[in-house]
Design a protein around this motif. Structure first.
Motif, PDB file in Angstrom:
ATOM      1  N   ARG A  24      18.650 -11.969   2.899  1.00 58.60           N
ATOM      2  CA  ARG A  24      17.416 -12.708   2.870  1.00 58.60           C
ATOM      3  C   ARG A  24      16.368 -12.231   3.792  1.00 58.60           C
ATOM      4  NH1 ARG A  24      15.593 -17.326  -0.061  1.00 58.60           N
ATOM      5  NH2 ARG A  24      17.605 -17.859  -0.623  1.00 58.60           N
ATOM      6  N   CYS A  50      14.993 -11.659  -0.373  1.00 60.85           N
ATOM      7  CA  CYS A  50      15.470 -12.263  -1.598  1.00 60.85           C
ATOM      8  C   CYS A  50      17.080 -12.589  -1.375  1.00 60.85           C
ATOM      9  CB  CYS A  50      15.155 -11.590  -2.924  1.00 60.85           C
ATOM     10  SG  CYS A  50      15.913  -9.897  -2.869  1.00 60.85           S
ATOM     11  N   THR A  51      17.500 -13.406  -2.340  1.00 68.63           N
ATOM     12  CA  THR A  51      18.942 -13.651  -2.007  1.00 68.63           C
ATOM     13  C   THR A  51      19.864 -12.310  -2.925  1.00 68.63           C
ATOM     14  OG1 THR A  51      19.368 -14.726  -4.338  1.00 68.63           O
ATOM     15  CG2 THR A  51      18.537 -16.005  -2.266  1.00 68.63           C
TER      16      THR A  51
END
Length: 362
Positions: A351, A356-357
């Motif tokens: 992340r 983002c994941t």
């Protein structure tokens, strides 16, 4: 083992040594030539002194005791121990190239110790590059570092710090002796390289060996400019062999060698970053370097070892997550394949790196 107590530089000790030494008129001049070379007399002719030249009527123990007394009084203060399995024998060879001494010790000298008291005796603070020439192991310790050098390997030590070295029953080692002022001026951080093993495959070390043989086997240098050139070449090669840092080391040609080593380290990381147990120590061992030197080299790139590994793992994970043929794999499986053993840590790093994941990256 005979040892020198108190000040080995005292007038009394020197007088005793010299009186004993007068027993063998034929060989005393040879030993004084050796001593003169190590004391910086500037002689360039190679000179050899052997224990076989000592008085034949002395017992083996007496010969060793006399040999050590004269060595301590005339060359430098070291406490020696000899093999208990072989008769005493010792041969010293020395040649001076300006302020640099090219020497060799061979025989049944098995143990050498230089303590604080020995350092105070002679105030010798020069450096010695010890090169093991026999098929034995020379184990030593200095500045909190233990080292062992096999045949063809080397280590840099200093006479200014306590030193211990243990070998086998019979040993042969070469030593290149450099005054502190010369080596420290050339490489201000040379003390960082003390007690680090230099591998037998080290290119600069092998070139240094060949160059020293060339100087020893040839005619003595006379022209001052040639002596200066030879001295500077030896100093530069020691800097290259030890991995010394600094601007002067770069000028000695270290820039190209360091760049090649950085590339070799990065290639090793690129090939093995997915291995969960990759470490600077393992990479260093595979390349014949020290872990500290690997860290030092990578620091100059602006990215540390762990950061290089992490970046490559994250890039691989991001690529795998974006590939359709990996849709059947769980995120945790991909993380493990990329070298992450802690999934929570992987998620945090991913992340932070990509914003983002891992799941959303699919």
């Amino acid at each position: 083992m005979s040892s020198i107590k108190g000040s080995t530089r005292s007038v009394e000790r020197r007088a005793i040594c010299r009186c004993l030494f007068l027993e063998w008129e034929a060989s005393r001049s040879i030993f004084y030539e050796i001593a003169g070379i190590y004391r910086g007399a500037g002689l360039s002719q190679k000179t050899v002194f052997s224990s076989a030249q000592m008085p034949s009527h002395l017992s083996e123990r007496e010969r060793f005791s006399l040999w050590q007394d004269i060595h301590v009084a005339e060359i430098w203060s070291v406490e020696y121990g000899i093999s208990e399995n072989l008769p005493f024998e010792a041969t010293i060879e020395a040649a001076a190239i300006g302020p640099v001494v090219l020497g060799q010790m061979s025989g049944t000298i098995k143990h050498a110790t230089r303590k604080v008291s020995n350092i105070a005796d002679d105030n010798n603070d020069g450096y010695l590059l010890l090169i093991n020439k026999a098929d034995t192991i020379l184990a030593g310790a200095q500045v909190g570092r233990d080292y062992d050098v096999g045949q063809g390997e080397a280590a840099l030590v200093t006479a200014a710090e306590p030193l211990e070295m243990i070998g086998s029953d019979k040993n042969v080692w070469m030593n290149v002796v450099i005054p502190r002022a010369i080596l420290a001026d050339a490489f201000p951080r040379i003390d960082d390289r003390l007690g680090l093993k230099i591998g037998a495959e080290n290119e600069a070390l092998n070139l240094l060996k060949r160059y020293c043989r060339f100087l020893e086997d040839g005619s003595p240098l006379v022209a001052p400019e040639l002596i200066t050139h030879a001295t500077e070449t030896i100093v530069d090669l020691i800097g290259l062999a030890t991995g010394a840092k600094g601007e002067a080391a770069e000028l000695a040609g270290l820039r190209g060698l360091r760049a090649a080593r950085v590339q070799a380290i990065l290639a090793k990381i690129a090939d093995n970053f997915a291995d969960p147990v990759i470490s600077a120590q393992r990479v260093a061992e595979e390349l014949g370097l020290s872990a500290r030197y690997v860290h030092d080299l990578l620091q100059e790139t602006g990215i540390r070892f762990a950061e290089h590994v992490l970046e490559l793992r994250l890039q691989r994970a991001h690529k795998m997550l974006s590939q359709r043929h990996n849709d059947g794999m769980r995120v945790s499986e991909i993380a493990l394949l990329c070298g992450f053993s802690d999934i929570s840590y992987f998620n945090r790093c991913f992340r932070r790196r990509f914003g983002c994941t891992p799941k959303s990256a699919r």
